[in-house]
Design a protein around this motif. Structure first.
Motif, short mmCIF file in Angstrom:
data_model
loop_
_atom_site.label_atom_id
_atom_site.label_comp_id
_atom_site.label_asym_id
_atom_site.label_seq_id
_atom_site.Cartn_x
_atom_site.Cartn_y
_atom_site.Cartn_z
N PHE A 46 51.09 40.99 43.30
CA PHE A 46 50.80 39.74 42.59
C PHE A 46 49.41 39.81 41.95
CE2 PHE A 46 48.99 35.46 42.58
CZ PHE A 46 49.99 34.69 42.04
N LEU A 47 48.41 40.26 42.73
CA LEU A 47 47.04 40.32 42.21
C LEU A 47 46.90 41.39 41.13
CD1 LEU A 47 45.08 39.85 45.56
CD2 LEU A 47 45.07 38.27 43.61
N LEU A 48 47.57 42.52 41.33
CA LEU A 48 47.50 43.58 40.32
C LEU A 48 48.01 43.06 38.98
CD1 LEU A 48 46.88 46.70 40.12
CD2 LEU A 48 49.35 47.03 40.23
N GLU A 49 49.02 42.23 39.03
CA GLU A 49 49.62 41.73 37.79
C GLU A 49 48.91 40.53 37.21
OE1 GLU A 49 53.81 41.30 38.86
OE2 GLU A 49 54.07 43.17 37.80
N ARG A 50 48.31 39.70 38.07
CA ARG A 50 47.84 38.40 37.56
C ARG A 50 46.38 38.07 37.77
NH1 ARG A 50 53.21 35.16 38.34
NH2 ARG A 50 54.50 36.96 38.70
N TYR A 51 45.59 38.96 38.41
CA TYR A 51 44.19 38.59 38.66
C TYR A 51 43.27 39.68 38.12
CZ TYR A 51 39.88 37.37 41.09
OH TYR A 51 38.58 37.04 41.37
N SER A 52 42.29 39.27 37.35
CA SER A 52 41.30 40.23 36.83
C SER A 52 39.91 39.62 36.93
CB SER A 52 41.62 40.58 35.37
OG SER A 52 42.75 41.41 35.30
N GLY A 53 39.58 39.09 38.10
CA GLY A 53 38.29 38.42 38.27
C GLY A 53 37.25 39.29 38.97
N PHE A 54 36.02 38.80 38.94
CA PHE A 54 34.87 39.48 39.55
C PHE A 54 34.87 39.34 41.08
CE2 PHE A 54 30.38 39.16 40.92
CZ PHE A 54 29.85 40.32 40.38
N VAL A 55 35.28 38.16 41.54
CA VAL A 55 35.19 37.85 42.97
C VAL A 55 36.35 38.49 43.74
CG1 VAL A 55 35.19 35.94 44.65
CG2 VAL A 55 34.04 35.68 42.43
N HIS A 56 36.07 39.03 44.94
CA HIS A 56 37.12 39.55 45.82
C HIS A 56 37.98 38.38 46.30
CE1 HIS A 56 33.79 38.32 48.38
NE2 HIS A 56 34.69 38.09 49.31
N VAL A 57 39.25 38.67 46.67
CA VAL A 57 40.20 37.60 47.00
C VAL A 57 40.68 37.73 48.44
CG1 VAL A 57 42.38 36.51 46.34
CG2 VAL A 57 40.97 37.60 44.59
#
Ligand SMILES: NC(=O)C1=CN([C@@H]2O[C@H](COP(=O)(O)OP(=O)(O)OC[C@H]3O[C@@H](n4cnc5c(N)ncnc54)[C@H](OP(=O)(O)O)[C@@H]3O)[C@@H](O)[C@H]2O)C=CC1
Ligand SMILES: C[C@H]1O[C@H](OP(=O)(O)OP(=O)(O)OC[C@H]2O[C@@H](n3cnc4c(=O)[nH]c(N)nc43)[C@H](O)[C@@H]2O)[C@@H](O)[C@@H](O)C1=O
Length: 320
Positions: free
Chosen positions: A234-245
């Motif tokens: 999910f994150l690989l496809e939809r998240y490109s932020g600076f902060v760790h999740v």
């Protein structure tokens, strides 16, 4: 077990994805998830084929294979005893693997990398539930500070490459994980697989008691690895932020409650003995996973269901 959230996947199914550490707990679950979603071009190398601590070998691998995406699930991993006993290995091996992979991935044109850290990056006495902003706000838990320092360096390396090069490197911080392909070593594993093994062996041998470490009072949050793998895709496809999740289940149990649950699922009928000479570690580490929830991802597998699944896997694959 099937994950639910990344089903409507947006990446090209022929994308070349290097899953580092694909034989481990996390890497194998990520491979299952990607295969389930129809990805056909996974790049996999076992430890014996490619030692990720060898910088020149890693660089040659990236130069020739040119993956488009990297999921970095290879690491030196262990429970509280292993972390406290082998601090040099935990800091050195992890720094080497992640530095080699992140740097080579960037230099050889990887479009996006996802780095896996751990909830142990947070201060021992962080506010609960722990938000991403608690990073570097206080002293670490001594039993795993060497591993935590390496993982913090991994987060910072991803952030630094994003700032300097605009490179899409993200980090996910899972809570305590469990599931198929876990490490069931009697001393060096994490608590859940250690107890599955110990209760199973006690049941089979007819032992009257099982020893559990510490006081039983620490609280831990457990997430089935199939939920984690779903979150990773999910994150690989939809998240490109600076902060760790943060990636957690939002549910915590005491080690005593966990031990009682494992005892019940395994079917051991004897007593629990608490060995208080063993360390408790962090008293509590419940993650605040509201950032991930805000992106639209939620866990689905309960601890009881996940434990039943894990015990079945253990009996079928590790013990007769
Ligand atoms: N397990 C947990 O509870 C949690 C795990 N995580 C994170 O998830 C990631 C994966 O952990 P997990 O799957 O549990 O760990 P595992 O030990 O199950 O798997 C790690 C994998 O990395 C491989 N590996 C280790 N060293 C090297 C090396 N030098 N070169 C190539 N491959 C190597 C291992 O191969 P081999 O076995 O052959 O050495 C193994 O396949 C880690 O970053 C960890 O920090 C985060 C939170 C909790
Ligand atoms: C994921 C996380 O995992 C590690 O941190 P941890 O959460 O403390 O890990 P643990 O699973 O080993 O222990 C959890 C609790 O359980 C108790 N406990 C009881 N009986 C057994 C037992 O038999 N084995 C183990 N290992 N613990 C036991 C144990 O005393 C402790 O109170 C980090 O080092 C680091 O690797 C990290 O990031």
């Amino acid at each position: 077990m099937e994950g639910p959230n990344s089903d409507s996947s947006t990446l090209d199914k022929s994308a070349k994805i290097f899953v580092a550490g694909h034989r481990g707990l996390v890497g194998s679950a990520v491979v299952r998830r990607l295969h389930h979603l129809g990805f056909t071009n996974l790049l996999l190398r076992s430890h014996s084929d490619l030692d990720l601590t060898h910088q020149s070998a890693v660089d040659a691998f990236f130069a020739s294979e040119k993956p488009q995406f990297v999921i970095l699930a290879a690491a030196k991993v262990g429970g509280i005893h292993a972390n406290a006993t082998f601090p040099a290995d935990f800091i050195s091996v992890n720094l080497q693997i992640q530095t080699n992979v992140i740097d080579s991935a960037h230099r050889h044109g990887v479009a996006k990398l996802l780095f896996l850290g751990s909830s142990c990056i947070y201060p021992k006495f962080a506010p609960q539930p722990i938000p991403e902003s608690a990073l570097l706000t206080g002293p670490l838990e001594p039993t795993n500070e060497w591993y935590a320092v390496a993982k913090i360096a991994g987060i910072k390396m991803c952030q630094a490459y994003r700032i300097q090069y605009g490179w899409d490197a993200i980090s996910a911080m899972p809570t305590n994980l469990y599931g198929p392909n876990d490490n069931f070593h009697p001393e060096n594993s994490h608590v859940l697989p250690a107890l599955v093994r110990r209760f199973h062996e006690a049941k089979v041998s007819g032992a009257k008691e099982v020893v559990v470490w510490g006081t039983g009072s620490p609280l831990r949050e457990f997430l089935h690895v199939d939920d984690l793998a779903d979150a990773v895709v999910f994150l690989l496809e939809r998240y490109s932020g600076f902060v760790h999740v943060n990636v957690g289940s939002g549910k915590e149990v005491t080690i005593k409650e966990l031990a009682e649950l494992v005892k019940e699922v395994v079917g051991f009928e004897g007593d629990l003995i608490w060995d208080t000479s063993k360390p408790d570690g962090t008293p509590r580490k419940l993650m605040d996973s509201s950032m991930l929830a805000g992106l639209g991802w939620f866990p689905k597998i309960s601890l009881r269901d996940g434990l039943v699944d894990t015990y079945k896997w253990y009996v079928e694959n590790v013990k007769q």
